[in-house]
Write an enzyme that holds these catalytic residues in place. Sequence first.
Site, mmCIF file in Angstrom:
data_model
loop_
_atom_site.group_PDB
_atom_site.id
_atom_site.type_symbol
_atom_site.label_atom_id
_atom_site.label_comp_id
_atom_site.label_asym_id
_atom_site.label_seq_id
_atom_site.Cartn_x
_atom_site.Cartn_y
_atom_site.Cartn_z
ATOM 1 N N ASN A 77 -7.491 -2.356 14.439
ATOM 2 C CA ASN A 77 -8.887 -2.667 14.121
ATOM 3 C C ASN A 77 -8.996 -3.892 13.211
ATOM 4 O O ASN A 77 -10.065 -4.176 12.679
ATOM 5 C CB ASN A 77 -9.580 -1.463 13.476
ATOM 6 C CG ASN A 77 -8.955 -1.072 12.138
ATOM 7 O OD1 ASN A 77 -7.995 -1.697 11.671
ATOM 8 N ND2 ASN A 77 -9.494 -0.034 11.519
ATOM 9 N N GLU A 97 -9.694 -1.943 5.205
ATOM 10 C CA GLU A 97 -10.298 -1.543 6.470
ATOM 11 C C GLU A 97 -11.582 -2.328 6.752
ATOM 12 O O GLU A 97 -12.240 -2.822 5.828
ATOM 13 C CB GLU A 97 -10.630 -0.045 6.431
ATOM 14 C CG GLU A 97 -9.418 0.863 6.327
ATOM 15 C CD GLU A 97 -8.771 1.135 7.675
ATOM 16 O OE1 GLU A 97 -8.969 0.353 8.623
ATOM 17 O OE2 GLU A 97 -8.054 2.149 7.763
ATOM 18 N N ASP A 99 0.824 -1.213 0.000
ATOM 19 C CA ASP A 99 0.000 0.000 0.000
ATOM 20 C C ASP A 99 0.851 1.252 0.000
ATOM 21 O O ASP A 99 2.072 1.206 0.142
ATOM 22 C CB ASP A 99 -0.941 0.002 1.211
ATOM 23 C CG ASP A 99 -0.244 -0.411 2.501
ATOM 24 O OD1 ASP A 99 0.954 -0.117 2.655
ATOM 25 O OD2 ASP A 99 -0.891 -1.037 3.361
ATOM 26 N N HIS A 131 -7.253 -4.465 10.319
ATOM 27 C CA HIS A 131 -6.994 -4.300 8.892
ATOM 28 C C HIS A 131 -5.673 -4.952 8.502
ATOM 29 O O HIS A 131 -4.744 -5.065 9.320
ATOM 30 C CB HIS A 131 -7.031 -2.830 8.473
ATOM 31 C CG HIS A 131 -5.854 -2.010 8.907
ATOM 32 N ND1 HIS A 131 -5.938 -1.016 9.845
ATOM 33 C CD2 HIS A 131 -4.550 -2.020 8.503
ATOM 34 C CE1 HIS A 131 -4.762 -0.441 9.998
ATOM 35 N NE2 HIS A 131 -3.888 -1.046 9.201
#
Length: 249
Positions: free
Chosen positions: A136, A143, A67, A138
């Site tokens: 979280n 996400e 990414d 990801h």
Amino acid sequence: MKIKMVNNYQEMSNDAADLIEDQLKKKKASILGLATGGTPEGLYEELVRRYHLGRIDFQEVQTFNLDEYIGLPQDHPQSYAFYMWSRFFSQVNIDPARIHLPFSTTAGDAEAATAYDKQLKQAGGIDLQLLGIGENGHIGFNEPSSFLWADTHYAELSRETMEANARFFAWREDVPQQAITMGMAPILQARHIVLMASGKEKAHAVKEMLCSPISPWHPASFLQLHSKVEVVLDAEAAAELPPHVFAYK
């Protein structure tokens, strides 16, 4: 799936480096999927050290990064391109033509995402994919959501992700809100996945990844579907796991 707990961050980094070294011994022209962030910094240091000792050769390796932030030039100190060049690429003998980094200046550039997927498919897919995990759940910048994108795409970063990344920026308002990220399909199609997690702030995400039902609201849980995943955790990241998980294959 294999889950291994080690004592500390350095042991985690060494164990992950062992797995990459083993991969390159089996296949010199391996295709590596690479991650960034705080977790793999020690791994890259260890790979550079082993390269200088003559233990690892990167000359035939190809890399594809997961990414990149939207809106940061590649020479920005907080871009993932800068991260990779400063910590790893410039310190080993990898051919720059074999390095692949997703990049787009705007979140609407469909051609950049499509081109990245095409490059990866033409290369033959990933032999070993390195992953971290967000607080979280990801992976990459995939996400939590009601659905997950299969291919490379543009992601709106969650508040939790932006807060976690704020420590890398001088001002919270400088944290990018969008990124381009490899989708779940090429990650799950990798022939071997190595996930690293360190620190108590990752403990709940690790537990959800391994012990909860598969859900797009916890993207890392999809790794339960993969036939060859090795999870390397330091003691703090493993703190919430029940003992039976370490026998999970």
